[in-house]
Write a protein that holds these residues in place. Structure first.
Motif, PDB file in Angstrom:
ATOM      1  N   PHE A 194      44.385 -90.574  28.147  1.00 12.82           N
ATOM      2  CA  PHE A 194      45.432 -91.592  28.166  1.00 12.82           C
ATOM      3  C   PHE A 194      44.865 -92.990  28.303  1.00 12.82           C
ATOM      4  O   PHE A 194      44.018 -93.256  29.170  1.00 12.82           O
ATOM      5  N   GLN A 216      46.083 -77.889  18.504  1.00 11.69           N
ATOM      6  CA  GLN A 216      45.364 -78.874  17.698  1.00 11.69           C
ATOM      7  C   GLN A 216      44.428 -78.155  16.733  1.00 11.69           C
ATOM      8  O   GLN A 216      43.537 -77.421  17.162  1.00 11.69           O
ATOM      9  N   GLY A 268      35.195 -82.760  21.172  1.00 11.40           N
ATOM     10  CA  GLY A 268      35.010 -81.726  22.178  1.00 11.40           C
ATOM     11  C   GLY A 268      35.809 -81.926  23.448  1.00 11.40           C
ATOM     12  O   GLY A 268      35.693 -81.124  24.378  1.00 11.40           O
ATOM     13  N   GLN A 269      36.606 -82.978  23.510  1.00  9.42           N
ATOM     14  CA  GLN A 269      37.409 -83.266  24.695  1.00  9.42           C
ATOM     15  C   GLN A 269      38.882 -83.329  24.334  1.00  9.42           C
ATOM     16  O   GLN A 269      39.240 -83.525  23.173  1.00  9.42           O
ATOM     17  N   GLY A 270      39.728 -83.194  25.352  1.00 10.87           N
ATOM     18  CA  GLY A 270      41.141 -83.437  25.127  1.00 10.87           C
ATOM     19  C   GLY A 270      41.408 -84.933  25.062  1.00 10.87           C
ATOM     20  O   GLY A 270      40.591 -85.744  25.506  1.00 10.87           O
ATOM     21  N   PRO A 271      42.544 -85.322  24.505  1.00  7.62           N
ATOM     22  CA  PRO A 271      42.896 -86.749  24.468  1.00  7.62           C
ATOM     23  C   PRO A 271      42.951 -87.342  25.877  1.00  7.62           C
ATOM     24  O   PRO A 271      43.388 -86.674  26.819  1.00  7.62           O
ATOM     25  N   ARG A 291      40.657 -92.665  12.946  1.00  8.72           N
ATOM     26  CA  ARG A 291      39.276 -92.288  13.290  1.00  8.72           C
ATOM     27  C   ARG A 291      38.403 -93.532  13.203  1.00  8.72           C
ATOM     28  O   ARG A 291      38.172 -94.060  12.113  1.00  8.72           O
ATOM     29  N   TYR A 295      46.131 -92.790  23.060  1.00  3.76           N
ATOM     30  CA  TYR A 295      45.135 -91.874  23.608  1.00  3.76           C
ATOM     31  C   TYR A 295      43.836 -92.003  22.817  1.00  3.76           C
ATOM     32  O   TYR A 295      43.857 -92.294  21.618  1.00  3.76           O
ATOM     33  N   LEU A 323      44.796 -91.812  19.025  1.00  5.12           N
ATOM     34  CA  LEU A 323      46.081 -91.177  18.761  1.00  5.12           C
ATOM     35  C   LEU A 323      47.216 -91.978  19.374  1.00  5.12           C
ATOM     36  O   LEU A 323      47.107 -92.455  20.508  1.00  5.12           O
ATOM     37  N   LEU A 364      45.856 -76.851  23.942  1.00  4.90           N
ATOM     38  CA  LEU A 364      45.712 -77.866  24.992  1.00  4.90           C
ATOM     39  C   LEU A 364      46.822 -77.714  26.020  1.00  4.90           C
ATOM     40  O   LEU A 364      48.008 -77.726  25.672  1.00  4.90           O
ATOM     41  N   ALA A 373      51.620 -91.067  31.864  1.00  6.47           N
ATOM     42  CA  ALA A 373      50.596 -90.513  31.011  1.00  6.47           C
ATOM     43  C   ALA A 373      50.726 -89.010  30.870  1.00  6.47           C
ATOM     44  O   ALA A 373      51.106 -88.311  31.805  1.00  6.47           O
ATOM     45  N   LEU A 374      50.394 -88.525  29.699  1.00  2.00           N
ATOM     46  CA  LEU A 374      50.151 -87.100  29.533  1.00  2.00           C
ATOM     47  C   LEU A 374      48.692 -86.862  29.876  1.00  2.00           C
ATOM     48  O   LEU A 374      47.809 -87.562  29.387  1.00  2.00           O
ATOM     49  N   ILE A 375      48.465 -85.887  30.739  1.00  8.31           N
ATOM     50  CA  ILE A 375      47.103 -85.537  31.113  1.00  8.31           C
ATOM     51  C   ILE A 375      46.751 -84.235  30.402  1.00  8.31           C
ATOM     52  O   ILE A 375      47.422 -83.211  30.609  1.00  8.31           O
ATOM     53  N   PHE A 376      45.714 -84.280  29.599  1.00  7.01           N
ATOM     54  CA  PHE A 376      45.325 -83.128  28.787  1.00  7.01           C
ATOM     55  C   PHE A 376      44.161 -82.392  29.422  1.00  7.01           C
ATOM     56  O   PHE A 376      43.251 -82.997  29.979  1.00  7.01           O
ATOM     57  N   GLY A 377      44.209 -81.072  29.302  1.00  9.81           N
ATOM     58  CA  GLY A 377      43.015 -80.299  29.574  1.00  9.81           C
ATOM     59  C   GLY A 377      42.043 -80.456  28.422  1.00  9.81           C
ATOM     60  O   GLY A 377      42.348 -81.066  27.395  1.00  9.81           O
ATOM     61  N   LYS A 378      40.862 -79.881  28.609  1.00 11.02           N
ATOM     62  CA  LYS A 378      39.836 -80.005  27.591  1.00 11.02           C
ATOM     63  C   LYS A 378      40.143 -79.164  26.362  1.00 11.02           C
ATOM     64  O   LYS A 378      39.625 -79.434  25.279  1.00 11.02           O
ATOM     65  N   GLY A 379      41.015 -78.172  26.526  1.00 12.01           N
ATOM     66  CA  GLY A 379      41.372 -77.323  25.398  1.00 12.01           C
ATOM     67  C   GLY A 379      40.610 -76.015  25.392  1.00 12.01           C
ATOM     68  O   GLY A 379      39.473 -75.936  25.876  1.00 12.01           O
ATOM     69  N   LEU A 431      38.700 -90.602  17.918  1.00 16.32           N
ATOM     70  CA  LEU A 431      40.001 -90.525  17.258  1.00 16.32           C
ATOM     71  C   LEU A 431      41.014 -91.170  18.195  1.00 16.32           C
ATOM     72  O   LEU A 431      41.137 -90.763  19.353  1.00 16.32           O
ATOM     73  N   GLN A 447      40.469 -89.730  21.856  1.00 16.83           N
ATOM     74  CA  GLN A 447      39.918 -88.383  21.878  1.00 16.83           C
ATOM     75  C   GLN A 447      38.514 -88.396  21.276  1.00 16.83           C
ATOM     76  O   GLN A 447      38.340 -88.688  20.093  1.00 16.83           O
TER      77      GLN A 447
END
Lengths: 117, 112
Positions: free
Chosen positions: A45, B38, A40-43, A113, A35, A90, B87, B99-105, A88, A37
């Motif tokens: 894929f 996180q 400010g965003q989620g990871p 990183r 992943y 992951l 998240l 895939a794992l799909i993540f929200g923005k958090g 980053l 990242q």
């Protein structure tokens, strides 16, 4: 038991260079995913490997490639680095098939990183 | 529509408060759902899986509504140590667990 380990932890590269990131999954886990990242965003894929085969690919350019080795460790390669590749990175490991079901609970390494200058 | 959408946050609450996070997902065939936590500049850590029947782990309760494609996380009696980004994560269907799909958090800040 060791968790997911990634190396290196930090890396600085210049534009146009190539980078290889490494990941060792939890012992017994056969699935590795990568992943990206950004702040400010989620990871997001990039790739998934299961039993050494690519099983999924995200919306990333061909500059990104990966592979999984017989011991289930994995490498992520990025060619022709751009400033926008700074992030980053992951690695996540999951068990994979658990009897007749897929166990998709994923455990992450501490990440690499990458800074591109 | 984004694949996974979360409350924008940030949530700033006092210690002891109850706080709820909401999340919606777009792929109705998704089969696995999770909440990850996180901390700043750290890796995501699995907080809990989310099941159709709902599940509870101490002060944390997760709910899934498949009909509405909605996931929630409730935190009771908030602690300072709960301060983190939460998240919402969805695993779309796939043979090998794709895939794992993540929200923005959503960022939570608990203050004394």
């Amino acid at each position: 038991d060791a968790g997911v380990t990634q190396s290196p932890t930090h890396l600085i590269k210049t534009r146009g260079q190539q980078v290889t990131l490494r990941c060792s999954p939890i012992s017994g886990h056969k699935s590795v995913s990568w992943y990206q990242q950004v702040l400010g965003q989620g990871p997001q894929f990039i790739f998934q490997y299961y039993e050494k085969e690519e099983r999924g690919r995200g919306n990333f350019p061909d500059r990104f490639s990966a592979r999984q080795f017989p011991n289930y460790s994995s490498e992520l390669n990025v060619n022709a680095l751009l400033l926008g590749d700074s992030a980053l990175y992951l690695c996540a490991s999951s068990l994979g098939r658990d009897g007749t079901k897929m166990n998709t609970e994923a455990f992450f390494g501490q990440g690499t990183r990458l800074t591109v200058v | 529509r984004k694949e996974v959408e979360q409350d924008p946050g940030p949530f700033n609450v006092p210690e002891g408060a109850t706080v709820a996070f909401n999340c919606t997902y777009s792929n109705s065939a998704s089969q696995s759902f999770f909440w990850y936590r996180q901390d700043c500049r750290k890796e995501p850590k699995l907080l809990m899986s989310v099941y159709s029947s709902g599940n509870e782990d101490g002060r944390f309760t997760a709910q899934l509504n498949r009909a509405s494609q909605y996931i929630s996380l409730l935190i009771r009696d908030s602690k300072l140590s709960d301060s983190a980004t939460y998240l919402c994560v969805v695993n779309p269907p796939g043979q090998a667990g794709t895939a794992l799909i993540f929200g923005k958090g959503t960022t939570l800040s608990v203050s004394s």
